[in-house]
Design a protein around this motif. Structure first.
Motif, short mmCIF file in Angstrom:
data_model
loop_
_atom_site.label_atom_id
_atom_site.label_comp_id
_atom_site.label_asym_id
_atom_site.label_seq_id
_atom_site.Cartn_x
_atom_site.Cartn_y
_atom_site.Cartn_z
N VAL A 1 0.85 -1.19 0.00
CA VAL A 1 0.00 0.00 0.00
C VAL A 1 0.88 1.23 0.00
N GLU A 2 0.77 2.01 -1.07
CA GLU A 2 1.58 3.22 -1.22
C GLU A 2 0.78 4.44 -0.80
N SER A 3 1.50 5.44 -0.35
CA SER A 3 0.88 6.72 -0.01
C SER A 3 1.91 7.82 -0.15
N GLY A 4 1.42 9.06 -0.22
CA GLY A 4 2.32 10.21 -0.21
C GLY A 4 2.47 10.93 -1.54
N ARG B 1 7.29 12.83 0.20
CA ARG B 1 7.77 11.59 0.80
C ARG B 1 6.76 10.49 0.52
N LEU B 2 7.21 9.45 -0.15
CA LEU B 2 6.36 8.31 -0.44
C LEU B 2 6.60 7.22 0.61
N SER B 3 5.53 6.52 0.93
CA SER B 3 5.61 5.40 1.86
C SER B 3 4.98 4.18 1.20
N CYS B 4 5.50 3.01 1.55
CA CYS B 4 4.95 1.76 1.06
C CYS B 4 4.99 0.75 2.19
N TYR C 1 5.71 3.26 -8.35
CA TYR C 1 5.28 1.93 -7.91
C TYR C 1 6.26 1.37 -6.88
N CYS C 2 5.71 0.80 -5.85
CA CYS C 2 6.51 0.10 -4.84
C CYS C 2 6.71 -1.35 -5.30
N ASN C 3 7.88 -1.87 -5.03
CA ASN C 3 8.22 -3.24 -5.43
C ASN C 3 8.84 -3.97 -4.26
#
Length: 116
Positions: A5-8, A19-22, A94-96
């Motif tokens: 789950v990504e946010s930011g 700042r992105l969070s995953c 995209y978070c991986n």
């Protein structure tokens, strides 16, 4: 199954920061590495930054010195601090996650738009 789950993401002016969070959850076993990729309009998906379970990091040349990846192993969360943003950083990020068996999982993506 693994959920990421990504946010930011959001809209920011050139020179600004995001700042992105995953956060990873589900059947997480032996995470090998986590990272961020991005796909700009009309472009292929590219690696932005990655970090291993041991803390080793790598960055694309285009973001070195501006972006910083970090992780909280206890929370199974990876962050991407993005400073000095440029319009060319506009993309879906995209978070991986890659586990020790080489299986990869992807987040749904979060839009980052940098206005000039």
């Amino acid at each position: 199954q693994v959920q990421l789950v990504e946010s930011g993401g959001g809209l920011v002016q050139a020179g600004g920061s995001l700042r992105l969070s995953c956060a990873a959850s589900g059947s997480i076993f032996s995470i090998n590495a986590m990272g961020w990729y991005r796909q700009g309009p009309g472009k292929e998906r590219e690696l932005v930054a990655g970090i291993t379970s041991g803390g080793s990091t790598k960055y694309s040349d285009s973001v070195k010195g501006r972006f910083t990846i970090s992780r909280d192993n206890a929370k199974s969360t990876v962050y991407l601090q993005m400073n000095s943003l440029k319009p060319e950083d506009t993309a879906v990020y995209y978070c991986n996650l890659e586990n020790r068996w080489g299986t990869e999982y992807w987040g749904q993506g979060t839009q980052v738009t940098v206005s000039s």
